[in-house]
Design a protein around this motif. Structure first.
Motif, PDB file in Angstrom:
ATOM      1  N   PHE A 124      -6.315   1.405   4.764  1.00 46.23           N
ATOM      2  CA  PHE A 124      -6.041   0.859   6.090  1.00 46.23           C
ATOM      3  C   PHE A 124      -4.565   0.459   6.218  1.00 46.23           C
ATOM      4  N   LYS A 148     -10.477   0.523   0.292  1.00 45.91           N
ATOM      5  CA  LYS A 148     -10.514   0.713   1.738  1.00 45.91           C
ATOM      6  C   LYS A 148      -9.369  -0.030   2.416  1.00 45.91           C
ATOM      7  N   LEU A 171     -12.904   1.824  12.683  1.00 47.15           N
ATOM      8  CA  LEU A 171     -12.499   1.707  11.274  1.00 47.15           C
ATOM      9  C   LEU A 171     -12.895   2.954  10.484  1.00 47.15           C
ATOM     10  N   VAL A 203     -14.519  -3.355   5.756  1.00 47.60           N
ATOM     11  CA  VAL A 203     -13.468  -3.103   4.746  1.00 47.60           C
ATOM     12  C   VAL A 203     -13.764  -4.003   3.553  1.00 47.60           C
ATOM     13  N   GLN A 244      -2.270   3.476   6.498  1.00 49.34           N
ATOM     14  CA  GLN A 244      -2.274   4.046   7.847  1.00 49.34           C
ATOM     15  C   GLN A 244      -1.389   3.229   8.787  1.00 49.34           C
ATOM     16  N   ILE A 292     -10.250   5.538  11.215  1.00 52.39           N
ATOM     17  CA  ILE A 292      -8.950   5.249  10.608  1.00 52.39           C
ATOM     18  C   ILE A 292      -8.999   5.394   9.094  1.00 52.39           C
ATOM     19  N   ILE A 293     -10.083   4.931   8.473  1.00 50.35           N
ATOM     20  CA  ILE A 293     -10.133   4.852   7.009  1.00 50.35           C
ATOM     21  C   ILE A 293     -10.861   6.029   6.372  1.00 50.35           C
TER      22      ILE A 293
END
Length: 822
Positions: A637, A633, A589, A628, A640, A592-593
């Motif tokens: 996510f 956030k 995570l 998250v 993405q 990705i974030i």
């Protein structure tokens, strides 16, 4: 055989000519050039005759002058009809010497004449070898410049000496010399090893400098197979292996390994160093050729090709041939796992490595360096034990300790590649059994810290993406090949638990016991004598270094793929918890974030890994919600995910499947709590969001563009509809697709496309050769329900509420087009 397909006659130092009847045969480097033009250009026939016979010769006048134009006639006949002179060695020496000054041939044609004349059947080859060395010196500098100038093409750099050598039949003559023992028993004495080595080296120089020479040599199966016989001699092995590798790289049809005389005996005669280099050659013979055309990578094209080619490919046959060689896999495992004595006190290994690697062409060059270092060491030890003696050895003859490490690394790259290809072949289970028996995984685990992922850092370390064509350093190639091997080893195979040590296996058992679920059968059946040793298993070590990588490092892609392969197959709660306890979800995570990672390849690998890690696992969704923890956030996510559904659809499928299961477990307080609090589950629970994903998944693919990369979008859309069908809501979803079409003013577009996709799905997945267990295991939905749902959707009754055809108005139907025809 047509003259355009090969050089004329036996290999006897012939020069080339343009054949008749319109054949498009050209000299090796310069199209349209012939030896006649190359020899004489625009000079007149009288000038040629004067050169040959002298200007005062009585033959230069009257009828005799006319009668003796036969030199010109023969040259022209050679050029046009293939008659007359058949070799450059038949041309008058005076003529060659006179033209040599103007054409700057550096005496190569004359030297070739000497080479031909001195290599007769009764020759002792003393003069032959002397002449060949002189020729080699003229060619070797061009070959070196080719390597050091970033391998410029023939259009960018010219190599006149090599071209002249080939044009006047030098390549043909050397091939004849090498193969003569197979053609006659009259040759006495035989060629010595040094002469054979020099012949091979000159041929290799011609291959890398002169366009077309390699292809012409590759077209001669007899010569290619003959080269393998030279590999039995250790003194000529390196030169032979180098040339074979170059030739096989351009050969149109893959060679069959079973054609090689006594292949099993040949391989068993190799020492470990030779076997590692032989893997460079094997890699060309066991890998399916790259078709080099994106259209041919589509599933439609692949299915059509499979229908046409029902028999095993040559690469598959070669893989079987290798596996039948006694002890072959065991020796590769020993090569892959043997340890290396590392240098002490090397302060700047990376800089030293870079300096060496800028001019090292391949492993075979390293072998030559190692031989020099060994010889020098032996020489020093016999003369003096004083270490100061080593300082007097020329720098070019002293091999740094770090180069020995690189030497071993480059060997291992080749070995791991061969093992990886075999793991992905049809004999996968047989290979798996042998790799486990010969303890490949524990051996690699023992090398991990000291060799595979050694502890060093550098601020300017740049890693290329996995799709880029680049010449990576040996260490980067080694790491990537190691990760690819782990991926192939773990993927859908019970031997994946060999990546753990005994303590970690006990941890998995404890997780299952605490959760009151049975242990996975593969875990129970794992032979603990074959698992990793030490404090950490290979999987745990991989997780550790994975967290240290820079955000956009392409190592992240391969690392994530390797870990994901451990989770793939039937979902295991214990496997997931093992990784969750080591902080893997939070790390993914973050990447990705929060990391700012922009690489689509890396993000795709993390989406896929996250999907396998979270699927059906309520604890994972609880951890997700804890990380998250803000709307900001969560929106990052979602952005993405939505930026590329081809990359993220496997994660979308995981969320949809998990939500469906959790909603049927409302008696579990923990599940109810997470369902009510988790932002991700709440988002997917809204039907409009599921429909939005469905619209886009169906819209971004069609039958003609389906590949192994994006077919998952079709299966994810099908999962959404299968779950809707279970709940009796399939008509609602189909009607929503219809309304979407009309809202976008493209009636029939989505549904016609989806109908064609499902027809393809039937052709593709109902084929008896296709393994449907992957779909079943990944979704926990019986494959029979997949088939039933597709059949219902493709029903021909327009009154059926679950048939696509009932939602397409007559004017917009395109179902009569058969897009599945070849």
């Amino acid at each position: 055989m047509h003259l355009s397909s090969q050089r004329i006659g036996p290999f006897t130092g012939q020069f080339k000519y343009r054949p008749h009847e319109g054949a498009q045969h050209t000299p090796a480097s310069v199209e349209g050039r012939t030896i006649f033009n190359f020899l004489f250009g625009a000079i007149q026939e009288d000038e040629v005759m004067a050169t040959v016979l002298g200007p005062e010769s009585p033959w230069m006048g009257g009828k005799k002058r006319t009668r003796n134009r036969n030199i010109i006639s023969k040259l022209r006949q050679s050029q046009i009809a293939g008659r007359g002179f058949s070799r450059g060695t038949q041309l008058p020496e005076a003529l060659l010497q006179e033209r040599d000054k103007r054409a700057k041939w550096h005496g190569i044609p004359v030297l070739l004449q000497e080479l031909y004349e001195s290599s007769h059947l009764n020759s002792d080859f003393t003069r032959t070898h002397t002449v060949l060395k002189e020729l080699s010196s003229l060619l070797s500098m061009e070959a070196m410049s080719f390597v050091t100038e970033d391998r410029k093409t023939a259009q960018e750099s010219t190599f006149p000496n090599t071209y002249t050598f080939d044009l006047f039949g030098g390549v043909d003559l050397l091939v004849e010399l090498l193969m003569r023992p197979t053609l006659t028993t009259l040759q006495k004495p035989k060629m010595n090893d040094d002469l054979v080595k020099d012949c091979l080296s000159v041929l290799y120089n011609c291959c890398i400098c002169t366009e077309g020479v390699t292809k012409i040599l590759a077209s001669r199966d007899d010569f290619v197979l003959f080269l393998f016989t030279l590999m039995t001699n250790k003194k000529t092995f390196l030169q032979t292996a180098t040339l074979i590798e170059d030739i096989l790289g351009v050969k149109k049809e893959m060679i069959q390994l079973e054609w090689i005389p006594n292949l099993s005996g040949l391989v068993q005669s190799f020492d470990q160093q030779q076997l590692a280099n032989f893997c460079r050659i094997l890699s060309v013979t066991i890998s399916e050729p790259d078709v080099g055309n994106d259209d041919k990578h589509t599933l439609l094209a692949k299915n059509a090709q499979q229908k046409r080619n029902t028999s095993p490919s040559r690469a598959e046959v070669n893989q079987v041939t290798l596996l039948n060689i006694p002890g072959f896999i065991e020796r590769l495992c020993k090569l892959a796992t043997r340890k290396v004595s590392e240098a002490t006190g090397t302060s700047n290994f990376l800089q030293e490595l870079e300096e060496w690697y800028t001019w090292l062409d391949n492993t075979l060059v390293l072998d030559a360096l190692m031989q020099i270092a060994t010889d020098e060491a032996e020489h020093s030890s016999t003369e003096s034990s004083d270490e100061s003696t080593l300082a007097t050895i020329p720098l070019r003859h002293r091999l740094p300790q770090s180069m020995k490490i690189v030497h071993e690394i480059m060997y291992k790259v080749e070995v791991l590649y061969v093992l990886c290809v075999l793991l992905m072949g049809r004999q996968r289970n047989q290979v798996h059994k042998m790799l486990a028996e010969f303890r490949l995984i524990p051996g690699l685990n023992n090398l991990f810290d000291k060799l595979i992922w050694r502890k060093y850092t550098t601020s300017n370390h740049v890693v290329h993406g996995q799709n880029e064509n680049c010449d990576c350093s040996p260490e980067i190639s080694f790491k990537i090949q190691f990760l690819r091997l782990l991926q192939s080893f773990s993927d859908h195979h019970e031997n994946k638990y060999l990546l753990l040590n005994a303590q970690e296996l006990n941890e998995l058992s404890a997780i299952s016991l605490k959760a009151n679920i049975p242990e996975v059968e593969a875990l129970v059946n794992t032979d603990r004598s074959l698992v990793c040793d030490g404090k950490k298993g290979l999987l745990t070590r991989l997780l550790t270094i994975m967290k240290r990588e820079p955000p956009d490092s392409s190592f992240r892609f391969w690392q994530a793929r390797a870990v994901e392969s451990f989770l793939r197959g039937a979902t295991s709660y214990a496997d997931q918890m093992f990784l969750l306890k080591r902080g893997l979800l939070e790390h993914i995570l973050f990447c990705i974030i929060d990391s700012g990672c922009k690489s689509r390849d890396v993000l795709q690998s993390y989406f896929d890994l996250l999907g396998e890690l979270m699927k059906f696992n309520i604890d994972a969704f609880k951890r997700f919600n804890k990380y998250v923890n803000t709307e900001e956030k969560f929106q990052v996510f979602l952005t993405q995910i939505n930026s590329s559904l081809v990359d993220s659809n496997m994660l979308v499928r995981c969320i949809v499947l998990s939500l469906d299961r959790f909603e049927s477990q409302t008696e579990d307080v923990k599940v109810v709590e997470v369902l009510s609090e988790c932002c991700l589950l709440s988002y997917m629970a809204r039907v409009e969001n599921r429909l939005s994903f469905l619209f886009r998944l169906v819209n971004i693919i069609n039958v003609q563009t389906l590949t192994q990369e994006n077919v998952s979008c079709l299966n994810t859309s099908l999962v959404i509809l299968m779950l809707a069908r279970r709940r009796g809501k399939l008509p609602f979803y189909l009607n929503a697709l219809r309304e979407k079409e009309y809202a976008e003013k493209y009636p029939g577009c989505l549904l016609n496309n989806f109908h064609n996709l499902l027809r393809f799905w039937q052709h593709h997945y109902l084929n008896k050769d296709k393994d449907s267990t992957c779909l079943e295991n990944s979704s926990c939905i019986p494959f029979s329900f997949w088939k039933e749902t597709v059949s219902v959707l493709l029903g021909e009754d327009r009154t059926s509420p679950c048939a696509i055809i009932g939602y397409i108005d007559e004017p917009y139907m395109e179902l009569d087009r058969d897009l599945l025809e070849d």
